[in-house]
Structure formats: structure tokens, C-alpha cells
Design an enzyme around this catalytic site. Structure first.
Site, short mmCIF file in Angstrom:
data_model
loop_
_atom_site.label_atom_id
_atom_site.label_comp_id
_atom_site.label_asym_id
_atom_site.label_seq_id
_atom_site.Cartn_x
_atom_site.Cartn_y
_atom_site.Cartn_z
N TYR A 16 0.82 -1.23 0.00
CA TYR A 16 0.00 0.00 0.00
C TYR A 16 0.85 1.27 0.00
O TYR A 16 0.50 2.25 0.66
CB TYR A 16 -0.90 0.07 1.24
CG TYR A 16 -1.71 -1.16 1.55
CD1 TYR A 16 -2.68 -1.62 0.67
CD2 TYR A 16 -1.53 -1.84 2.75
CE1 TYR A 16 -3.43 -2.73 0.96
CE2 TYR A 16 -2.29 -2.95 3.05
CZ TYR A 16 -3.24 -3.39 2.16
OH TYR A 16 -3.98 -4.49 2.47
N TYR A 144 -14.42 -4.48 4.90
CA TYR A 144 -13.11 -4.90 4.39
C TYR A 144 -12.95 -6.39 4.69
O TYR A 144 -13.11 -6.81 5.84
CB TYR A 144 -11.96 -4.12 5.03
CG TYR A 144 -10.62 -4.66 4.60
CD1 TYR A 144 -10.04 -4.29 3.39
CD2 TYR A 144 -9.94 -5.61 5.38
CE1 TYR A 144 -8.84 -4.83 2.95
CE2 TYR A 144 -8.74 -6.16 4.95
CZ TYR A 144 -8.19 -5.76 3.75
OH TYR A 144 -7.01 -6.31 3.32
N ASP A 238 -16.98 -12.22 9.72
CA ASP A 238 -15.54 -12.03 9.56
C ASP A 238 -15.03 -11.40 10.86
O ASP A 238 -15.08 -10.19 11.03
CB ASP A 238 -15.27 -11.14 8.34
CG ASP A 238 -13.78 -10.89 8.13
OD1 ASP A 238 -12.98 -11.23 9.03
OD2 ASP A 238 -13.43 -10.34 7.07
N LYS A 267 -5.81 -12.57 12.43
CA LYS A 267 -4.97 -11.57 13.12
C LYS A 267 -4.41 -11.95 14.51
O LYS A 267 -3.25 -12.25 14.63
CB LYS A 267 -5.72 -10.25 13.16
CG LYS A 267 -5.93 -9.70 11.74
CD LYS A 267 -5.92 -8.21 11.67
CE LYS A 267 -5.60 -7.71 10.28
NZ LYS A 267 -6.72 -7.67 9.34
#
Ligand SMILES: *Cc1c(COP(=O)(O)O)cnc(C)c1O
Length: 422
Positions: A16, A144, A238, A267
């Protein structure tokens, strides 16, 4: 010694990042607790837990010891036709921790792939039930779900990736979060209208992370789950960002009493030490793949699936949730963030301040110079990395009150300076 930096950097492609203009990345050489040590000896207090993973802080001795033990015995082995203790124990423990009958665990190595697997599960679930036309996915604005092609298609369309890859992604259906009565009627109508063609709705429960740290209440989540049930559509939660205590409960779905059909984790699963992800299915989802037809089996299997080192790290991370007061620490962080970020509301250029669990977000208005903000935070000795239009704190849960105050003070200071310059 950083003799590796300049020559190596000439061959690295960073995420990014517009590498022609972005400030040079900081060389980091060690981590300990909530601190990152840079090559020049400076230490930064980490306010974002390495993309929300390092919930126990860095280099926790319990996780390190577990990984070292595993490294000496079985660092990796393929996961087809073979099975090993770290994965079996981890699956058992996740099934016990997760709500309801979320009890079948499919391991992968990244969040995006965990979502890809959830999509495959949902679509093939309907195919196995002779409903092959149910294959489209409903996702929410500001969502996202990852960077791969199928998951990009589920991200907010205003986000850069969509415009770049338009035409190369599957066409899915975006909905608004049903946060009030008119929107609830609209969402219900959407599922009614498209229900015959829908495999699943995918949602980030309570907090939409990388799409802008937007927050919604448990009633909204419960409504989404109810609508899915009414219209015979699967619900994929999610929880890659929210899982493992970040919102105040072990899993965000618990706050709404929702048991999604499929749930994604990654994560903080290994406490930020090794890459690992899990897609967990409820019993009825798994049962739809049980058949004498080989083609009804789930067709997925990453090479490094269920890596034993990563599973050992995840088991050690779960030990720490049992032996140390992580959820109480999250509650204390929530209180402190509410108090310490509230003054940002009064600053020019601030649109909103939101706090949930160990997540504090300040949404900005006006032109945002991300590089300048990021540079300034590092100068102040903190690792805070705003994206889009939000400056946020998601510290390790073990952070000391004093370090958390330092982080929040840095946010107030940087945003005060920005308001003064405007
Ligand atoms: C980070 C994230 C992902 C993607 O995970 P990766 O490991 O980066 O592929 C997916 N969903 C949510 C909610 C995330 O926060």
C-alpha cells in the site's frame, strides 16, 4: 549496523505504498512488550499491535517457549492424510470457545484466504443441497474482507482497489448496514428480492476495521442474523479483526447472541507471532459436505495449512487468555480511551471519535496528509499509522496505563497541531 538497509530496500516492494514519495520505512531490529526498537536505538510505543495481531505484546515468553518446543520436534508437515497434535488441540479449543455449534475448523495462513474458504464453503453448501443458483454474496458498505480477488469484491467500492480492478472481480451485492428501522426494512427487502440467488451475507460484527473503523450496535448485528435466517441465507462473520477480545468479548458475535453459520479468524489468533487463520463452520454447514460423492468434499488445501509452529503459538496464545486477565485489560483500555480521546471531538478537522473495546478511532475531515501525520507520530516516539481518514489506537492488551496515556496524548497533540495549521 544497518548495512542491509539501503541495498536491500532497493529490492523490496512495500504494501500500500507509493514508494517514490513515501517516507523511507523505519528499520526495526527488536521488539519487547509494547515497544519496537529501531536500528538507531530509539524505541516506539506500539499503538496498533502490528496490524492488530500482537494482543499479548511482543515476544511473550510463553508463546516463544511453545514455538521453540515445536520447532525442535515438528516445524512443518503437510496436512492431507496426516494430522498433528497442535492442530487437533487448537481445533478442539476453538470449538469449545466459540458460541453454539461452530465446531469444524479449517486452517489456512492468512485472513484473506480464510474468507475465500468461507465463500467456497457457502457456495458449495448450496450446490451440495441442489441449490447451485444460490452463489452470490451480500456485503456491507465500509466493509473490508481482504486483498485477494474474491475478497476485494466484498470491500467498500469507494476503496481504491475496486476502481483499479473493476471488471476482474466477481460481481457481488453491496448493502447498507441496517442500523435503523427504514434501513432494516430495506435490508429485509434486499434479501427477499435476491434470496433465491444468495449464498451468504458477510459481515464484520460490531466494528468494520480497515474500511474506516465504523461501529454498529449489537441490535444491528442481531437483525442481520435474523434476516439471514428468515430468508434462508448463510451468515459469515468475519471476526479476523474483532476476534480474541478486541471488542470486549472473546468474539464480537457473543455480544449480540449471534451464532453465524461460518466464522473467520486470523490476526490475533497466534498473538501476532506467526501467520495462521481459521474458517470455522457450524455443524449443519459441515454436514452438507458429508456424502458418498467425492465432488461434494470441500476443495481447498493450502500447502502450509495448519503449520504446527503457528498452531503451537495459537495454543499458547489461548493459554494466556486463560491465565491472564485479557478481557479485564480490554475493559480498562476502553475506559481510558473514552476519556483520553474525548477532547479530540473539540478539535478542528475532527469529524467523529469512536471507541469500542480496545479500539479508539478519530475520524478526520478535510484534506489529510497521511505521510506527514505518520512521520510526526514517529517523532513523538509512538507507532501510530493512520489510514484513509482515521487515526486509531489498537494497542496490545497488556499495555501499561502510562504508555496508553502517552499514545493518546500523542494523538491529541498531532491533531491539535493539524488543527492549528489548517
Ligand atoms: C485484515 C483483515 C482481513 C485480511 O486478512 P489478511 O491476513 O491481511 O489477508 C480480512 N478481514 C478483516 C476483517 C480484516 O481485518
Amino acid at each position: 549496523m544497518t548495512d542491509w538497509l539501503t541495498p536491500g530496500l532497493a529490492h523490496l516492494w512495500l504494501p500500500y505504498t507509493q514508494m517514490q514519495t513515501a517516507p523511507a520505512p523505519l528499520p526495526v531490529v527488536a521488539s519487547e512488550g509494547v515497544r519496537l526498537r529501531l536500528a538507531d536505538g530509539r524505541e516506539l510505543i506500539d499503538g496498533i499491535s502490528s496490524w492488530w495481531t500482537a494482543c499479548h505484546g511482543y515476544n511473550h515468553p510463553h508463546i516463544r517457549a511453545a514455538v521453540e518446543r515445536q520447532l525442535a520436534v515438528l516445524p512443518h508437515v503437510m496436512f492431507a492424510g496426516l494430522v498433528h497434535e497442535p492442530a487437533a488441540r487448537l481445533a478442539l479449543r476453538l470449538a469449545a470457545l466459540l458460541p453454539g455449534d461452530l465446531e469444524r475448523v479449517f486452517f489456512t495462513e492468512s485472513g484473506s484466504v480464510a474468507v475465500e474458504v468461507a465463500l467456497k464453503m457457502a457456495i458449495q453448501y448450496w450446490r451440495n443441497k441442489d441449490r447451485p443458483e444460490k452463489k452470490r454474496i451480500v456485503h456491507f458498505r465500509h466493509g473490508y474482507h481482504g486483498d485477494t480477488f474474491a475478497t476485494m469484491a466484498l470491500c467498500d467500492p469507494e476503496e481504491g482497489m475496486h476502481a483499479l480492478f473493476a471488471g476482474s472481480m466477481p460481481d457481488q451485492i453491496m448493502a447498507e448496514l441496517p442500523s435503523d428501522e427504514p434501513m432494516r426494512r430495506a435490508f429485509d427487502l434486499l434479501l427477499e428480492t435476491h434470496g433465491e440467488r444468495l449464498a451468504a451475507v458477510i459481515s464484520e460484527p460490531l466494528v468494520q476495521g480497515a474500511g474506516g473503523m465504523k461501529m454498529h450496535d449489537a441490535a444491528t448485528l442481531a437483525f442481520i442474523a435474523g434476516a439471514c435466517e428468515r430468508h434462508d441465507v448463510l451468515l459469515i462473520a468475519d471476526e479476523i479483526m474483532t476476534g480474541f477480545g478486541r471488542t470486549g468479548r472473546m468474539f464480537a458475535c457473543e455480544e449480540a447472541g449471534v451464532v453465524p453459520d461460518i466464522l473467520c479468524l486470523s490476526k490475533a489468533l497466534t498473538g501476532g507471532t506467526l501467520p495462521l487463520a481459521a474458517t470455522v463452520a457450524r455443524r449443519h454447514v459441515f454436514d452438507a459436505f458429508q456424502s458418498d460423492d467425492p465432488a461434494a468434499a470441500l476443495m481447498h488445501g493450502p500447502t502450509y495449512m495448519a503449520n504446527p509452529l503457528a498452531c503451537a503459538a495459537a495454543n499458547a496464545s489461548l493459554d494466556l487468555f486463560e491465565s491472564e486477565p485479557r478481557l479485564a485489560q480490554v475493559a480498562a483500555i476502553e475506559c481510558a480511551l473514552r476519556e483520553e480521546l474525548a477532547p479530540c471531538r473539540e478539535l478542528g478537522g475532527v469529524a467523529d471519535v469512536r471507541v469500542k473495546g480496545a479500539i479508539g478511532a478519530v475520524e478526520l475531515a478535510g484534506r489529510i496528509d497521511l505521510d506527514a501525520l505518520r512521520r510526526r507520530f514517529a517523532e513523538l516516539g509512538v507507532w501510530v499509522r493512520p489510514f484513509g481518514n482515521v487515526v486509531y489506537l489498537m494497542p496490545p492488551f497488556v499495555i501499561a496505563a502510562e504508555d496508553l496515556s502517552t499514545l493518546a496524548a500523542a494523538v491529541r497533540r498531532v491533531l491539535t497541531e493539524r488543527a492549528q495549521q489548517a
